[in-house]
Design an enzyme around this catalytic site. Structure first.
Site, short mmCIF file in Angstrom:
data_model
loop_
_atom_site.label_atom_id
_atom_site.label_comp_id
_atom_site.label_asym_id
_atom_site.label_seq_id
_atom_site.Cartn_x
_atom_site.Cartn_y
_atom_site.Cartn_z
N LEU A 36 0.83 -1.21 0.00
CA LEU A 36 0.00 0.00 0.00
C LEU A 36 0.86 1.26 0.00
CD1 LEU A 36 -2.41 -1.38 2.69
CD2 LEU A 36 -3.14 -0.73 0.38
N THR A 37 0.83 1.98 -1.10
CA THR A 37 1.53 3.25 -1.22
C THR A 37 0.87 4.27 -0.31
OG1 THR A 37 2.20 2.83 -3.49
CG2 THR A 37 1.99 5.14 -2.86
N ALA A 69 4.88 -0.32 -2.69
CA ALA A 69 5.63 -0.17 -3.94
C ALA A 69 6.79 0.79 -3.74
CB ALA A 69 4.71 0.36 -5.03
N HIS A 187 6.25 -5.80 -8.64
CA HIS A 187 4.94 -5.20 -8.93
C HIS A 187 4.71 -5.28 -10.45
CE1 HIS A 187 1.40 -2.95 -8.67
NE2 HIS A 187 1.80 -1.89 -8.00
N GLY A 188 4.04 -6.34 -10.83
CA GLY A 188 3.71 -6.50 -12.25
C GLY A 188 2.25 -6.14 -12.51
N ASN A 190 -1.41 -3.43 -11.87
CA ASN A 190 -1.99 -2.08 -11.73
C ASN A 190 -1.47 -1.01 -12.68
OD1 ASN A 190 -3.46 -3.23 -9.73
ND2 ASN A 190 -2.39 -2.26 -8.02
N TYR A 192 1.57 -0.25 -13.98
CA TYR A 192 2.90 0.36 -13.92
C TYR A 192 3.80 -0.30 -14.97
CZ TYR A 192 0.67 2.49 -10.01
OH TYR A 192 -0.24 3.20 -9.26
N ASN A 247 -5.27 2.65 -14.01
CA ASN A 247 -4.21 3.31 -14.79
C ASN A 247 -4.39 3.10 -16.29
OD1 ASN A 247 -2.70 4.75 -12.87
ND2 ASN A 247 -1.61 2.91 -12.22
N ARG A 279 -12.57 -8.28 -8.38
CA ARG A 279 -13.65 -8.15 -7.42
C ARG A 279 -13.95 -6.70 -7.08
NH1 ARG A 279 -14.30 -12.52 -3.63
NH2 ARG A 279 -14.66 -10.91 -2.09
N GLY A 311 -10.88 -6.61 -2.53
CA GLY A 311 -12.28 -6.62 -2.11
C GLY A 311 -12.65 -7.73 -1.15
N GLY A 332 -6.04 -4.75 1.83
CA GLY A 332 -5.54 -3.40 1.68
C GLY A 332 -6.25 -2.44 2.60
N ARG A 333 -7.41 -1.97 2.15
CA ARG A 333 -8.09 -0.88 2.87
C ARG A 333 -8.46 -1.24 4.31
NH1 ARG A 333 -12.07 -0.28 -2.04
NH2 ARG A 333 -11.66 -2.52 -1.90
C1 FNR Z 1 -3.12 0.24 -3.16
N1 FNR Z 1 -2.76 -0.88 -3.92
C2 FNR Z 1 -1.45 -1.10 -4.23
N2 FNR Z 1 -1.09 -2.22 -4.92
C3 FNR Z 1 0.20 -2.51 -5.13
O1 FNR Z 1 0.48 -3.56 -5.71
N3 FNR Z 1 1.18 -1.68 -4.68
C4 FNR Z 1 0.91 -0.53 -4.01
O2 FNR Z 1 1.83 0.18 -3.59
C5 FNR Z 1 -0.45 -0.20 -3.81
N4 FNR Z 1 -0.81 0.95 -3.17
C6 FNR Z 1 -2.11 1.15 -2.79
C7 FNR Z 1 -2.43 2.26 -1.98
C8 FNR Z 1 -3.72 2.43 -1.52
C9 FNR Z 1 -4.02 3.57 -0.60
C10 FNR Z 1 -4.74 1.50 -1.90
C11 FNR Z 1 -6.15 1.66 -1.39
C12 FNR Z 1 -4.44 0.44 -2.71
C13 FNR Z 1 -3.74 -1.96 -4.15
C14 FNR Z 1 -3.85 -2.83 -2.91
O3 FNR Z 1 -2.66 -3.56 -2.69
C15 FNR Z 1 -5.03 -3.83 -3.02
O4 FNR Z 1 -4.84 -4.68 -4.13
C16 FNR Z 1 -6.35 -3.09 -3.17
O5 FNR Z 1 -6.50 -2.13 -2.12
C17 FNR Z 1 -7.55 -4.04 -3.12
O6 FNR Z 1 -7.58 -4.71 -1.87
P1 FNR Z 1 -8.63 -4.29 -0.71
O7 FNR Z 1 -8.35 -2.87 -0.35
O8 FNR Z 1 -10.01 -4.43 -1.32
O9 FNR Z 1 -8.38 -5.26 0.40
#
Ligand code: FNR
Length: 376
Positions: A36-37, A69, A187-188, A190, A192, A247, A279, A311, A332-333
């Site tokens: 999580l960034t 990341a 990180h392959g 989202n 990037y 993205n 999801r 999700g 994540g969240r």
């Molecule tokens: C993310 N996600 C994410 N994914 C990743 O591969 N590297 C990252 O640095 C980030 N950064 C990031 C920041 C924030 C604030 C969010 C909300 C999400 C995606 C994250 O790892 C995850 O796949 C998603 O949040 C979906 O999972 P949840 O939140 O439904 O449990």
């Protein structure tokens, strides 16, 4: 809604709370912190004390964390104040963080990334153009010093620059190893750089890195090989989002593409494959009439552990493990808002709600101040 009172079955849940091995690691439960960034380095992309506290809060004995990341070079930056691992100072910052997490008994991988085209000239050395596999106009934003801004259209990477970028992932792997991490995750996912090469909505190259599925997968496979060469297969993992549109991503045949990539990854004996499930509402390809690709598909191909993400709540996570489509689940969240998420899930306790406003950047507010569960 989460129920207040956990049943015996939930407490002894064989899915979420049974131990499992991942590579050489013994993990005590399956509730993983997703990468999580959070953009909290404050300056210089160096991990700091705020970050140490955040990861320590989420550490449990034998638990598994995937750190956010982290750019492998200054050109790989897409988010102001996100961490890097390409200078001595950054490596030292991570070392302090890893030691603190290990002191709590938790295991931790570092996610390595390059933002590619999802960047802005204000984040680039010499205010240069971001880099990408091809020049394709896209609708994206980057986290700049002035807040969210439309990305600067990238220039195309030359082949010698691609080779150099592959090497950067190897060097970053060596630094992560020296910093004491338990492994590294590529990180392959989202949208990037690695994903930009994979998917043909963003990769229009006509050389050996574009065109066929084999060619578009070449960059990812070269990077993984370089990472493995700088450590070992069982200390390296890969995250993919085979149905992700985040993205501005698209591909004409994701099932064929990601099946091929997954098959190729088998040769490395990786620690795990991390799959973002289709999801999360509004962020997958189903709307275009393309069948979403999920761990259910890749499980049949990948000969190793699978972490699913995207999700999930407690019951959904337990269900996917029980069905056998994944071995662990990353959150994540919910993990942002609940530093003691494994404890809450184990005991069926209610969750704190998350606050999107403080996801990215800022200080300890919305970062370190989410409360742990307290008995009345
Ligand atoms: C993310 N996600 C994410 N994914 C990743 O591969 N590297 C990252 O640095 C980030 N950064 C990031 C920041 C924030 C604030 C969010 C909300 C999400 C995606 C994250 O790892 C995850 O796949 C998603 O949040 C979906 O999972 P949840 O939140 O439904 O449990």
């Amino acid at each position: 809604m989460e129920s207040q009172i956990a049943t015996d079955e939930q407490i002894n849940d064989p899915g979420l709370f049974s131990p499992i091995s991942v590579g050489p690691l013994n993990i005590s439960h399956r509730v993983v912190l997703a990468p999580l960034t959070r953009m909290r380095t404050v300056s210089g992309s160096v991990p700091n004390d705020l970050m140490v506290k955040y990861y320590v809060q989420r550490s449990t004995p034998g638990g598994f964390l995937i750190a956010e990341a982290t750019q492998v070079s200054s050109r790989g930056n897409g988010y102001f104040n996100s961490p890097g691992i390409f200078t001595d100072e950054q490596e030292t910052g991570w070392k302090t963080l890893v030691e603190a997490v290990h002191a709590k008994g938790s295991l931790i991988f570092l996610q390595l990334y390059h933002a590619g085209r999802v960047s802005h000239s204000s984040l680039q050395p010499d205010d240069g153009l971001p880099l990408g596999p091809s020049v394709v106009p896209h609708q994206n934003v980057a986290g700049t010093p002035n807040g969210w801004e439309a990305t600067t259209l990238n220039r195309m990477l030359e082949v010698d620059e691609i080779k150099e970028t592959v090497k950067e992932f190897g060097k970053a792997t060596a630094r992560a190893r020296a910093a004491g991490f338990d492994g590294v995750e590529l990180h392959g996912a989202n949208g990037y750089l690695v994903d930009q090469f994979l998917q043909n909505g963003s990769n229009k190259r006509t050389d050996s890195y574009g065109g066929s599925i084999e060619n578009r997968s070449r960059f990812l496979l070269e990077v993984v090989e370089e990472m493995v060469n700088n450590w070992s297969g069982n200390r390296v993992a890969v995250r993919l989002s085979p149905s992700g549109r985040f993205n501005d991503m698209s591909d004409s045949d994701p099932l064929a593409l990601f099946s091929y990539v997954t098959e190729q990854l088998n040769k490395f004996g990786l620690a795990y494959l991390h799959v973002i499930e289709p999801r999360v509402v509004g962020s997958y390809m189903e709307k275009e009439g393309i069948e979403p690709v999920a761990s259910i598909h890749l499980r049949k191909i990948f000969k190793g552990r699978i972490i699913a993400a995207g999700g999930f709540d407690r019951d959904g996570a337990a269900a996917i493990i029980k069905k056998g489509h994944a071995d662990l689940v990353a959150f994540g969240r919910h993990f942002i808002a609940n530093p003691d998420l494994p404890y809450r899930y184990r005991h069926g306790l209610p969750l704190n709600p998350y606050d999107r406003e403080t996801f990215y950047g800022g200080n300890e507010i919305g970062y370190l101040d989410y409360p742990f569960f307290q008995e009345d």
